[in-house]
Design a protein around this motif. Structure first.
Motif, PDB file in Angstrom:
ATOM      1  N   SER A 297       0.854  -1.288   0.116  1.00 56.58           N
ATOM      2  CA  SER A 297      -0.036  -0.037   0.096  1.00 56.58           C
ATOM      3  C   SER A 297       0.963   1.314   0.135  1.00 56.58           C
ATOM      4  O   SER A 297       1.719   1.358   0.800  1.00 56.58           O
ATOM      5  CB  SER A 297      -0.915   0.000   1.309  1.00 56.58           C
ATOM      6  N   ARG A 298       0.485   2.355  -0.979  1.00 55.57           N
ATOM      7  CA  ARG A 298       1.330   3.373  -1.011  1.00 55.57           C
ATOM      8  C   ARG A 298       0.386   4.644  -1.300  1.00 55.57           C
ATOM      9  O   ARG A 298      -0.446   4.429  -2.098  1.00 55.57           O
ATOM     10  CB  ARG A 298       2.381   3.362  -2.016  1.00 55.57           C
ATOM     11  N   ASP A 299       0.793   5.793  -0.951  1.00 56.83           N
ATOM     12  CA  ASP A 299       0.254   6.932  -1.157  1.00 56.83           C
ATOM     13  C   ASP A 299       0.843   7.222  -2.605  1.00 56.83           C
ATOM     14  O   ASP A 299       1.930   6.960  -3.065  1.00 56.83           O
ATOM     15  CB  ASP A 299       0.699   7.875  -0.312  1.00 56.83           C
ATOM     16  N   ILE A 300      -0.219   8.283  -3.460  1.00 55.71           N
ATOM     17  CA  ILE A 300       0.423   8.484  -4.545  1.00 55.71           C
ATOM     18  C   ILE A 300       1.642   9.172  -4.837  1.00 55.71           C
ATOM     19  O   ILE A 300       2.505   8.930  -5.600  1.00 55.71           O
ATOM     20  CB  ILE A 300      -0.791   9.039  -5.495  1.00 55.71           C
ATOM     21  N   SER A 301       1.897  10.053  -3.916  1.00 55.79           N
ATOM     22  CA  SER A 301       3.066  10.928  -3.763  1.00 55.79           C
ATOM     23  C   SER A 301       4.254   9.926  -3.778  1.00 55.79           C
ATOM     24  O   SER A 301       5.392  10.312  -4.390  1.00 55.79           O
ATOM     25  CB  SER A 301       3.051  11.709  -2.590  1.00 55.79           C
TER      26      SER A 301
END
Ligand code: SF4
Ligand code: SF4
Length: 433
Positions: A297-301
């Motif tokens: 899971s990752r933030d788009i940034s």
């Protein structure tokens, strides 16, 4: 019937309260303590209340309701705590324990059931809501209702929120989101995009721009059709069984694709996805699968930065500030990447905001259900926002975005200041519309 202390301790995560040494370092970073000035509305005070339940010193559990209800769940207190108290775990457990014992009136119970089990988890229902919003905006109904003054008579300050709702995507635009999009040039990563429920219904444009930015940066993107709501709103409301069901549905849906990352663009949803490993830690069938999901899971940034950034056009002299999402900062621990991306826009002047780490008061639906308290917190945030004299305030979560828009309106700053999501800002700078 009197409940055993053992049961109460297990349900309220009493053991976790023992790491609190009552030092009070968390008090200055707690927005509700700052605005309400009461020990019971501070992290230490709330932890103490839970501790007293576990020790049998509080037997009337209703004493906990207001203090826990008025907590933003921003988890800023965790960042200041020298002993690593897991405040989020205590809060989540205590809220769930209170909800289990609460008797809701029939209409409230029905509304909660409908929203939590029928509306948020259903793509169809959320899209219907998005289409209804589009119709409301496009048929002249919005203008007529605004003129009638009816909005100001509705409960929960609906009028104030109506004024800052984003322009909804049309049903045709909604259908245009493809399920597989190739990277521009050689693919650096293959990612699955998490669309969210409210993001998909009300901020579909930001979702579309997110996918475009990802492909521009070198990601091939998959939009998994079976995905559902992240469960964040359920967990904040103490509906843990429903939150777990949604987590399981998402894990099963995303497992069907072999991807490097699962990318989201909303700090609150991202934190929920990131915590699936914790949420399902005691479920033998799910714990390993949840851990694997969390690791991807990752933030788009983070993904845009890992790709090496974007080709951006200069925006000379534009003054830009950043209001970080609490859940992106305090739960996902993503702080560097959004600022790096903003600073990568040529010609801008980046101005750091004082007290940026303090919550803006949005906090899921906190601003709806605790409007007055939320506005006190927002007013404090706006003092620091105005001091930056920024043209643009960048956020990384839909709730923060609406709250900052509302703050700008309340302060009469809309002529010279606007709030946008990081994705919108980068898309503008990349020439993507
Ligand atoms: S989560 Fe936020 S509002 Fe709640 S106690 Fe911690 S700092 Fe205060
Ligand atoms: S900083 Fe940590 S140990 Fe100190 S009072 Fe707050 S929660 Fe307890």
């Amino acid at each position: 019937m009197k409940e055993s202390l053992e049961t109460l301790r297990a349900e309220f995560a009493y053991e976790k309260t023992n790491s609190c040494v009552q030092c009070g370092y968390c008090l200055p970073v707690c927005p509700t303590y700052a605005s309400m000035g009461k020990e019971t509305h501070s992290p230490r005070g709330r932890i103490n209340l839970v501790k007293m339940v576990g020790e049998g010193r509080i037997t009337d559990l209703s004493v906990l309701e207001e203090p826990l209800d008025l907590c933003l769940g921003c988890r800023n207190c965790e960042t200041a705590c020298p002993t690593g108290v897991e405040y989020g775990v205590i809060l989540e457990a205590a809220r769930a324990a209170l909800v289990r014992r609460k008797t809701f009136s029939a209409p409230v119970r029905m509304l909660r059931n409908t929203m939590f089990t029928k509306v948020f988890p259903s793509k169809k229902m959320m899209r219907l809501a998005g289409n209804a919003l589009w119709l409301y905006e496009r048929t002249g109904l919005q203008t007529a209702i605004r003129k009638s003054g009816l909005l100001n008579k509705l409960p929960y300050h609906v009028g104030a929120f109506e004024a800052i709702t984003p322009g909804a995507a049309s049903p045709a635009e909604r259908k245009q989101m493809p399920q597989r999009i190739q990277a521009k040039g050689q693919a650096k990563y293959t990612v699955a995009f998490f669309t969210g429920c409210i993001m998909d219904a009300m901020f579909q444009r930001i979702n579309r721009l997110s996918v475009q930015l990802l492909t521009e940066a070198g990601c091939s993107v998959v939009v998994v059709p079976e995905q559902t709501c992240c469960g964040a709103l359920h967990a904040h409301a103490g509906e843990m069984d429903e939150a777990r069901k949604l987590a399981e549905r998402n894990i099963a849906a995303f497992e069907k694709e072999s991807v490097d990352f699962i990318v989201n663009n909303a700090g609150g949803c991202g934190a929920a996805l990131y915590e699936y490993a914790h949420l399902l830690a005691d479920e033998p069938e799910w714990s390993e699968r949840a851990q694997a999901f969390t690791e991807k899971s990752r933030d788009i940034s983070q993904v845009l930065t890992a790709c090496g950034g974007l080709h951006l056009q200069p925006r000379p002299g534009e003054r830009v500030t950043y209001q970080p999402s609490c859940h992106l900062t305090n739960v996902q621990k993503v702080t560097r990447e959004p600022i790096e991306l903003i600073r990568s826009v040529p010609g801008i002047e980046f101005i750091g905001m004082e007290q940026a780490h303090m919550c803006c008061g949005s906090a899921g639906i906190y601003n709806l259900v605790h409007y007055e308290q939320s506005m006190d917190i927002l007013d404090e945030k706006m003092k620091h926002t105005k001091a930056t004299k920024a043209d643009v305030v960048i956020t990384t979560n839909p709730g923060c975005l609406l709250q900052m828009k509302m703050g700008i309106e309340r302060e009469g700053q809309a002529v010279s200041m606007r709030a946008v999501h990081l994705v919108e800002y980068l898309a503008e700078a990349a020439g993507i519309s």
